[in-house]
Design a protein around this motif. Sequence first.
Motif, PDB file in Angstrom:
ATOM      1  N   THR A  32       0.821  -1.217   0.000  1.00 57.99           N
ATOM      2  CA  THR A  32       0.000   0.000   0.000  1.00 57.99           C
ATOM      3  C   THR A  32       0.851   1.261   0.000  1.00 57.99           C
ATOM      4  O   THR A  32       0.323   2.372   0.141  1.00 57.99           O
ATOM      5  CB  THR A  32      -0.931   0.019   1.225  1.00 57.99           C
ATOM      6  OG1 THR A  32      -0.146  -0.084   2.423  1.00 57.99           O
ATOM      7  CG2 THR A  32      -1.920  -1.135   1.179  1.00 57.99           C
ATOM      8  N   SER A  34       2.863   2.442   2.190  1.00 53.89           N
ATOM      9  CA  SER A  34       2.704   3.177   3.449  1.00 53.89           C
ATOM     10  C   SER A  34       4.006   3.274   4.235  1.00 53.89           C
ATOM     11  O   SER A  34       4.020   3.811   5.343  1.00 53.89           O
ATOM     12  CB  SER A  34       1.651   2.470   4.327  1.00 53.89           C
ATOM     13  OG  SER A  34       0.412   2.359   3.656  1.00 53.89           O
ATOM     14  N   CYS A  44       5.837   9.040  14.822  1.00 50.73           N
ATOM     15  CA  CYS A  44       5.388   9.025  13.434  1.00 50.73           C
ATOM     16  C   CYS A  44       5.852  10.270  12.667  1.00 50.73           C
ATOM     17  O   CYS A  44       6.369  10.164  11.565  1.00 50.73           O
ATOM     18  CB  CYS A  44       3.857   8.922  13.389  1.00 50.73           C
ATOM     19  SG  CYS A  44       3.206   8.570  11.741  1.00 50.73           S
ATOM     20  N   ALA A  53      -5.242  11.505  11.226  1.00 51.26           N
ATOM     21  CA  ALA A  53      -6.295  10.968  10.356  1.00 51.26           C
ATOM     22  C   ALA A  53      -5.738  10.683   8.962  1.00 51.26           C
ATOM     23  O   ALA A  53      -6.072  11.345   7.978  1.00 51.26           O
ATOM     24  CB  ALA A  53      -7.464  11.948  10.282  1.00 51.26           C
ATOM     25  N   HIS A  54      -4.874   9.692   8.886  1.00 50.79           N
ATOM     26  CA  HIS A  54      -4.182   9.375   7.631  1.00 50.79           C
ATOM     27  C   HIS A  54      -4.014   7.859   7.573  1.00 50.79           C
ATOM     28  O   HIS A  54      -3.207   7.292   8.318  1.00 50.79           O
ATOM     29  CB  HIS A  54      -2.828  10.089   7.607  1.00 50.79           C
ATOM     30  CG  HIS A  54      -2.081   9.946   6.314  1.00 50.79           C
ATOM     31  ND1 HIS A  54      -2.658  10.147   5.087  1.00 50.79           N
ATOM     32  CD2 HIS A  54      -0.779   9.619   6.078  1.00 50.79           C
ATOM     33  CE1 HIS A  54      -1.742   9.955   4.144  1.00 50.79           C
ATOM     34  NE2 HIS A  54      -0.606   9.629   4.727  1.00 50.79           N
ATOM     35  N   LEU A  55      -4.769   7.181   6.706  1.00 49.06           N
ATOM     36  CA  LEU A  55      -4.782   5.723   6.682  1.00 49.06           C
ATOM     37  C   LEU A  55      -3.407   5.109   6.449  1.00 49.06           C
ATOM     38  O   LEU A  55      -3.017   4.192   7.188  1.00 49.06           O
ATOM     39  CB  LEU A  55      -5.774   5.219   5.630  1.00 49.06           C
ATOM     40  CG  LEU A  55      -5.900   3.689   5.513  1.00 49.06           C
ATOM     41  CD1 LEU A  55      -6.308   3.083   6.857  1.00 49.06           C
ATOM     42  CD2 LEU A  55      -6.886   3.323   4.413  1.00 49.06           C
ATOM     43  N   PRO A  56      -2.619   5.561   5.454  1.00 49.45           N
ATOM     44  CA  PRO A  56      -1.283   4.966   5.293  1.00 49.45           C
ATOM     45  C   PRO A  56      -0.430   5.087   6.547  1.00 49.45           C
ATOM     46  O   PRO A  56       0.324   4.172   6.888  1.00 49.45           O
ATOM     47  CB  PRO A  56      -0.688   5.759   4.123  1.00 49.45           C
ATOM     48  CG  PRO A  56      -1.871   6.209   3.345  1.00 49.45           C
ATOM     49  CD  PRO A  56      -2.918   6.525   4.371  1.00 49.45           C
ATOM     50  N   TRP A  58      -1.522   5.116   9.622  1.00 49.09           N
ATOM     51  CA  TRP A  58      -2.007   4.134  10.590  1.00 49.09           C
ATOM     52  C   TRP A  58      -1.570   2.721  10.224  1.00 49.09           C
ATOM     53  O   TRP A  58      -1.293   1.901  11.099  1.00 49.09           O
ATOM     54  CB  TRP A  58      -3.533   4.205  10.704  1.00 49.09           C
ATOM     55  CG  TRP A  58      -3.971   5.245  11.674  1.00 49.09           C
ATOM     56  CD1 TRP A  58      -4.538   6.461  11.391  1.00 49.09           C
ATOM     57  CD2 TRP A  58      -3.854   5.187  13.099  1.00 49.09           C
ATOM     58  NE1 TRP A  58      -4.777   7.167  12.546  1.00 49.09           N
ATOM     59  CE2 TRP A  58      -4.377   6.407  13.610  1.00 49.09           C
ATOM     60  CE3 TRP A  58      -3.359   4.242  13.992  1.00 49.09           C
ATOM     61  CZ2 TRP A  58      -4.412   6.685  14.976  1.00 49.09           C
ATOM     62  CZ3 TRP A  58      -3.391   4.517  15.347  1.00 49.09           C
ATOM     63  CH2 TRP A  58      -3.916   5.719  15.829  1.00 49.09           C
ATOM     64  N   ILE A  59      -1.482   2.419   8.933  1.00 52.43           N
ATOM     65  CA  ILE A  59      -1.006   1.098   8.513  1.00 52.43           C
ATOM     66  C   ILE A  59       0.440   0.902   8.950  1.00 52.43           C
ATOM     67  O   ILE A  59       0.797  -0.126   9.534  1.00 52.43           O
ATOM     68  CB  ILE A  59      -1.139   0.934   6.988  1.00 52.43           C
ATOM     69  CG1 ILE A  59      -2.622   0.907   6.587  1.00 52.43           C
ATOM     70  CG2 ILE A  59      -0.443  -0.344   6.519  1.00 52.43           C
ATOM     71  CD1 ILE A  59      -2.849   0.878   5.098  1.00 52.43           C
ATOM     72  N   GLU A  60       1.281   1.908   8.703  1.00 53.82           N
ATOM     73  CA  GLU A  60       2.689   1.822   9.087  1.00 53.82           C
ATOM     74  C   GLU A  60       2.842   1.802  10.607  1.00 53.82           C
ATOM     75  O   GLU A  60       3.602   0.987  11.154  1.00 53.82           O
ATOM     76  CB  GLU A  60       3.451   3.011   8.498  1.00 53.82           C
ATOM     77  CG  GLU A  60       4.832   3.271   9.097  1.00 53.82           C
ATOM     78  CD  GLU A  60       5.820   2.141   8.879  1.00 53.82           C
ATOM     79  OE1 GLU A  60       6.853   2.126   9.573  1.00 53.82           O
ATOM     80  OE2 GLU A  60       5.569   1.267   8.031  1.00 53.82           O
ATOM     81  N   SER A  62       0.659   0.938  12.899  1.00 51.50           N
ATOM     82  CA  SER A  62       0.124  -0.314  13.449  1.00 51.50           C
ATOM     83  C   SER A  62       1.123  -1.444  13.279  1.00 51.50           C
ATOM     84  O   SER A  62       1.274  -2.302  14.161  1.00 51.50           O
ATOM     85  CB  SER A  62      -1.202  -0.671  12.768  1.00 51.50           C
ATOM     86  OG  SER A  62      -2.179   0.308  13.020  1.00 51.50           O
ATOM     87  N   TRP A 255      -5.508  -1.644  -2.373  1.00 50.67           N
ATOM     88  CA  TRP A 255      -6.116  -2.613  -1.463  1.00 50.67           C
ATOM     89  C   TRP A 255      -5.971  -4.031  -1.997  1.00 50.67           C
ATOM     90  O   TRP A 255      -5.787  -4.981  -1.234  1.00 50.67           O
ATOM     91  CB  TRP A 255      -7.588  -2.283  -1.216  1.00 50.67           C
ATOM     92  CG  TRP A 255      -8.475  -2.390  -2.427  1.00 50.67           C
ATOM     93  CD1 TRP A 255      -8.803  -1.395  -3.286  1.00 50.67           C
ATOM     94  CD2 TRP A 255      -9.149  -3.575  -2.892  1.00 50.67           C
ATOM     95  NE1 TRP A 255      -9.641  -1.867  -4.280  1.00 50.67           N
ATOM     96  CE2 TRP A 255      -9.869  -3.205  -4.059  1.00 50.67           C
ATOM     97  CE3 TRP A 255      -9.225  -4.887  -2.445  1.00 50.67           C
ATOM     98  CZ2 TRP A 255     -10.640  -4.108  -4.776  1.00 50.67           C
ATOM     99  CZ3 TRP A 255      -9.992  -5.796  -3.165  1.00 50.67           C
ATOM    100  CH2 TRP A 255     -10.690  -5.396  -4.303  1.00 50.67           C
TER     101      TRP A 255
END
Length: 296
Positions: A32, A34, A44, A53-56, A58-60, A62, A255
């Motif tokens: 992705t 990320s 971060c 509020a940034h999905l990539p 949060w992926i990294e 997490s 995805w």
Amino acid sequence: MPTPHRTARQVFIFATVITALTVMMGGLVCATESGLACPTWPTCHGSQIMPGAHLPGWIEFSHRLVSGLCLFSLILAAMIQFRREERDPWLRWLPVGAVAGAIAAAILGMSIVLWGISPAFAAFDLMCSLLALCAITFATVGFLRGHFRWRWTRASSFGMVALGSLLVMHALGVLVAGKESFTRCLGWPVFALIEHDKWAGLQAARWVAAIVVIVALGVMVLAAPRLRGLLAGLFGLIIVELALGAVLMGAGPLWLRGIYSIIAGAIVALTAYASVEAGLDKRRDANPEELDEIAL
């Protein structure tokens, strides 16, 4: 109240599951794109710990959290194993090997974020993660089957061939990947030369490794009838993986790439599990009461 033996079993199972999840999330981070969504480490963004509020991001982030939990659980499993009276040296040292692989992968992962690393070191990083997964999978199955001993059989030998070929295939994927190429992520090869990648010979070597994996697992189906259900599931995942690879030849949504890498990680985990299960024979000289005594 859980007994010490039951608690130890839960620790080993959790360590194996969280290690597999770490590997799959690593593939998801790569697929992705990320990896640089959190450009500093361990925070971060500079002094900002959370990605916002940034999905990539949060992926990294997490993935970092899960990796830390993975390392802690592996250390705990290694401590439990060393306090247990174990007749098989390999079973004693496998959790330690998993810890070493996880630490090396963590250091290299931090280096990627802070400074970047060469393709050779990136391939080594991936190998450390995969070897840690294989080591804790072997250790956990051996721990749970405390009255069994692992032996080289026809099925387990071909299982190890399949597992070794998988690791080589994934490491070569990082080495041949061109700049920003999806080949650098965890995934199976597509049976065509990719122009923006390099080393056509090594790309072809990945095809050979993939074919060896499929053939070796096919031999296991014949040699280990009790594992046919598991191996059927493995072949199902491989078929899905190859189909997704064909779809992603012309790029594709992030995805879908993520699913592609997650499945590749699951195939490694299940192949390791099938390989160790294939070599387990009943240990006739074991004392069940002695083997079940574990002190935390």
